[in-house]
Design a protein around this motif. Structure first.
Motif, mmCIF file in Angstrom:
data_model
loop_
_atom_site.group_PDB
_atom_site.id
_atom_site.type_symbol
_atom_site.label_atom_id
_atom_site.label_comp_id
_atom_site.label_asym_id
_atom_site.label_seq_id
_atom_site.Cartn_x
_atom_site.Cartn_y
_atom_site.Cartn_z
ATOM 1 N N SER A 106 0.833 -1.206 0.000
ATOM 2 C CA SER A 106 0.000 0.000 0.000
ATOM 3 C C SER A 106 0.869 1.257 0.000
ATOM 4 C CB SER A 106 -0.955 0.000 1.205
ATOM 5 O OG SER A 106 -0.259 -0.024 2.434
ATOM 6 N N SER A 107 2.047 1.183 0.621
ATOM 7 C CA SER A 107 2.975 2.320 0.593
ATOM 8 C C SER A 107 3.467 2.572 -0.829
ATOM 9 C CB SER A 107 4.176 2.053 1.505
ATOM 10 O OG SER A 107 3.775 1.878 2.839
ATOM 11 N N ARG A 108 3.883 1.490 -1.495
ATOM 12 C CA ARG A 108 4.371 1.658 -2.863
ATOM 13 C C ARG A 108 3.233 2.070 -3.796
ATOM 14 N NH1 ARG A 108 7.356 -3.221 -5.978
ATOM 15 N NH2 ARG A 108 5.200 -3.943 -6.165
ATOM 16 N N ALA A 109 2.032 1.583 -3.533
ATOM 17 C CA ALA A 109 0.876 1.956 -4.350
ATOM 18 C C ALA A 109 0.617 3.449 -4.268
ATOM 19 C CB ALA A 109 -0.357 1.179 -3.900
ATOM 20 N N TYR A 110 0.685 3.989 -3.068
ATOM 21 C CA TYR A 110 0.447 5.419 -2.897
ATOM 22 C C TYR A 110 1.531 6.230 -3.602
ATOM 23 C CZ TYR A 110 -0.783 9.771 -0.544
ATOM 24 O OH TYR A 110 -1.161 11.065 -0.272
ATOM 25 N N PHE A 111 2.763 5.766 -3.493
ATOM 26 C CA PHE A 111 3.873 6.414 -4.194
ATOM 27 C C PHE A 111 3.653 6.374 -5.706
ATOM 28 C CE2 PHE A 111 7.910 5.324 -6.409
ATOM 29 C CZ PHE A 111 8.491 6.583 -6.411
ATOM 30 N N LYS A 112 3.267 5.220 -6.221
ATOM 31 C CA LYS A 112 3.050 5.102 -7.670
ATOM 32 C C LYS A 112 1.924 6.024 -8.136
ATOM 33 C CE LYS A 112 4.759 0.386 -8.420
ATOM 34 N NZ LYS A 112 4.377 -1.000 -8.807
ATOM 35 N N ASP A 113 0.891 6.172 -7.335
ATOM 36 C CA ASP A 113 -0.186 7.102 -7.672
ATOM 37 C C ASP A 113 0.376 8.509 -7.809
ATOM 38 O OD1 ASP A 113 -2.534 8.571 -7.919
ATOM 39 O OD2 ASP A 113 -3.246 8.159 -5.897
ATOM 40 N N ARG A 114 1.224 8.908 -6.873
ATOM 41 C CA ARG A 114 1.777 10.267 -6.869
ATOM 42 C C ARG A 114 2.672 10.526 -8.076
ATOM 43 N NH1 ARG A 114 2.079 13.388 -1.987
ATOM 44 N NH2 ARG A 114 4.155 14.071 -2.621
ATOM 45 N N ILE A 115 3.350 9.502 -8.590
ATOM 46 C CA ILE A 115 4.249 9.723 -9.722
ATOM 47 C C ILE A 115 3.557 9.419 -11.049
ATOM 48 C CG2 ILE A 115 6.296 9.299 -8.322
ATOM 49 C CD1 ILE A 115 6.545 6.551 -9.702
ATOM 50 N N GLY A 116 2.280 9.081 -11.007
ATOM 51 C CA GLY A 116 1.511 8.914 -12.237
ATOM 52 C C GLY A 116 1.428 7.504 -12.778
ATOM 53 N N ASP A 117 1.954 6.527 -12.058
ATOM 54 C CA ASP A 117 1.849 5.130 -12.489
ATOM 55 C C ASP A 117 0.556 4.545 -11.922
ATOM 56 O OD1 ASP A 117 2.141 2.503 -13.260
ATOM 57 O OD2 ASP A 117 3.890 2.101 -11.977
ATOM 58 N N LEU A 118 -0.560 4.900 -12.543
ATOM 59 C CA LEU A 118 -1.865 4.552 -11.967
ATOM 60 C C LEU A 118 -2.153 3.057 -12.042
ATOM 61 C CD1 LEU A 118 -4.059 7.549 -13.204
ATOM 62 C CD2 LEU A 118 -2.594 7.363 -11.180
ATOM 63 N N GLY A 120 0.074 0.657 -12.117
ATOM 64 C CA GLY A 120 0.944 0.032 -11.130
ATOM 65 C C GLY A 120 0.426 0.229 -9.717
ATOM 66 N N SER A 121 -0.162 1.394 -9.459
ATOM 67 C CA SER A 121 -0.740 1.671 -8.154
ATOM 68 C C SER A 121 -1.888 0.714 -7.857
ATOM 69 C CB SER A 121 -1.224 3.124 -8.096
ATOM 70 O OG SER A 121 -1.843 3.398 -6.863
ATOM 71 N N ILE A 122 -2.769 0.528 -8.820
ATOM 72 C CA ILE A 122 -3.890 -0.392 -8.624
ATOM 73 C C ILE A 122 -3.392 -1.807 -8.358
ATOM 74 C CG2 ILE A 122 -5.798 -1.548 -9.812
ATOM 75 C CD1 ILE A 122 -6.497 1.126 -11.083
ATOM 76 N N GLU A 123 -2.387 -2.246 -9.110
ATOM 77 C CA GLU A 123 -1.837 -3.587 -8.899
ATOM 78 C C GLU A 123 -1.331 -3.762 -7.474
ATOM 79 O OE1 GLU A 123 1.136 -4.236 -11.834
ATOM 80 O OE2 GLU A 123 -0.275 -4.242 -13.522
ATOM 81 N N ASP A 124 -0.651 -2.742 -6.956
ATOM 82 C CA ASP A 124 -0.130 -2.846 -5.592
ATOM 83 C C ASP A 124 -1.253 -2.810 -4.559
ATOM 84 O OD1 ASP A 124 2.519 -3.253 -6.129
ATOM 85 O OD2 ASP A 124 3.117 -1.163 -5.879
ATOM 86 N N TYR A 125 -2.266 -1.968 -4.785
ATOM 87 C CA TYR A 125 -3.395 -1.978 -3.855
ATOM 88 C C TYR A 125 -4.090 -3.330 -3.867
ATOM 89 C CZ TYR A 125 -3.225 3.006 -2.720
ATOM 90 O OH TYR A 125 -2.854 4.236 -2.257
ATOM 91 N N GLU A 126 -4.218 -3.925 -5.033
ATOM 92 C CA GLU A 126 -4.859 -5.238 -5.112
ATOM 93 C C GLU A 126 -4.045 -6.293 -4.377
ATOM 94 O OE1 GLU A 126 -5.460 -5.774 -9.285
ATOM 95 O OE2 GLU A 126 -7.401 -4.719 -9.270
ATOM 96 N N LYS A 127 -2.723 -6.192 -4.449
ATOM 97 C CA LYS A 127 -1.884 -7.128 -3.703
ATOM 98 C C LYS A 127 -2.032 -6.905 -2.198
ATOM 99 C CE LYS A 127 1.197 -10.342 -3.128
ATOM 100 N NZ LYS A 127 0.893 -11.761 -3.447
ATOM 101 N N ALA A 128 -2.073 -5.631 -1.782
ATOM 102 C CA ALA A 128 -2.277 -5.334 -0.360
ATOM 103 C C ALA A 128 -3.606 -5.911 0.115
ATOM 104 C CB ALA A 128 -2.233 -3.823 -0.128
ATOM 105 N N ILE A 129 -4.632 -5.782 -0.709
ATOM 106 C CA ILE A 129 -5.960 -6.294 -0.345
ATOM 107 C C ILE A 129 -5.960 -7.821 -0.328
ATOM 108 C CG2 ILE A 129 -8.332 -6.497 -1.199
ATOM 109 C CD1 ILE A 129 -7.955 -3.533 -2.183
#
Length: 238
Positions: A106-118, A120-129
């Motif tokens: 979830s930390s990396r997902a939030y970071f990816k959202d901030r840098i525009g890798d949307l 990639g962000s969703i993939e990381d949130y899905e892994k966290a979930i």
């Protein structure tokens, strides 16, 4: 430990300069205590002294090179210094060290959202979930990213799942699609995180601190959610 306790109190009150004075005294008295350097790194991040914070994280990692918390928090500082390639490497390292910890994703997902890798962000949130199916905050933030991508139905499903998990009942007059923009603010929650300028880059470190607490103490989730809803959920359709 009296100076350290005073420093923590100042930190909670948002008095970061006073906190820094206290923790510097602690380090002068005991320069082998890694907890003191860790705390000073966080104090300096709140003061916007990112290079000083990075120096402390570099020192900590020189002593404990495989500590995923030091590595992940160092990644945050690198991001605040706009050294995003290095930050990504550190987030990846933290995940490699703790692949079963949902907070790392979830930390990396939030970071990816901030840098525009949307995506990639969703993939990381899905892994966290996947690792923590009761992670309401990851569902909520995944919904925010899905909304940015125009995935309206998916985002609504994510928001609804977050509400269900937290036991939140929407106010009758609240916009059905409104949700707390928890990625836009720093919080003053349980007197731990001082609210700052909402445009400040300090919001990332504050956000990750809150999420870390939620991961380790699930009993705080409903209180946190109600706090967010009361703060950000009052808008109505015009």
């Amino acid at each position: 430990m009296e100076n350290f306790d005073k420093g923590v109190t100042f930190f909670k009150e948002g008095k970061f300069k006073q906190a820094l004075e206290q923790i510097n005294t602690c380090i002068n008295q005991d320069d082998a205590n890694l907890e003191f350097y860790f705390f000073r790194a966080r104090v300096n991040s709140r003061l916007g002294e990112y290079n000083s914070s990075l120096e402390d994280f570099d020192f900590l990692i020189s002593r404990e090179p495989y500590n995923p918390t030091y590595i992940s928090d160092r990644a945050v500082i690198l991001h605040l210094l706009e050294r995003n390639d290095e930050a990504m490497t550190e987030f990846d390292r933290a995940i490699n060290l703790e692949p079963a910890n949902p907070y790392r994703y979830s930390s990396r997902a939030y970071f990816k959202d901030r840098i525009g890798d949307l995506m990639g962000s969703i993939e990381d949130y899905e892994k966290a979930i996947e690792l923590d199916p009761e992670d309401a905050v990851s569902f909520n933030n995944k919904g925010l990213v899905e909304e940015k991508l125009g995935y309206i139905q998916k985002s609504k499903s994510s928001f609804d799942k977050a509400d269900d998990l937290i036991g939140y009942e929407k106010h009758p007059n609240q916009d059905e699609n409104h949700k707390p923009q928890i990625s836009k603010k720093d919080f003053n929650f349980n007197n731990q995180y001082q609210e700052t300028d909402p445009e400040s880059h300090l919001n990332l470190s504050g956000y990750l601190g809150v999420i870390s607490k939620l991961v380790s103490d699930k009993s705080t989730r409903k209180e946190f959610w109600e706090f967010l809803r009361s703060k950000f959920g009052s808008n109505k359709k015009t």
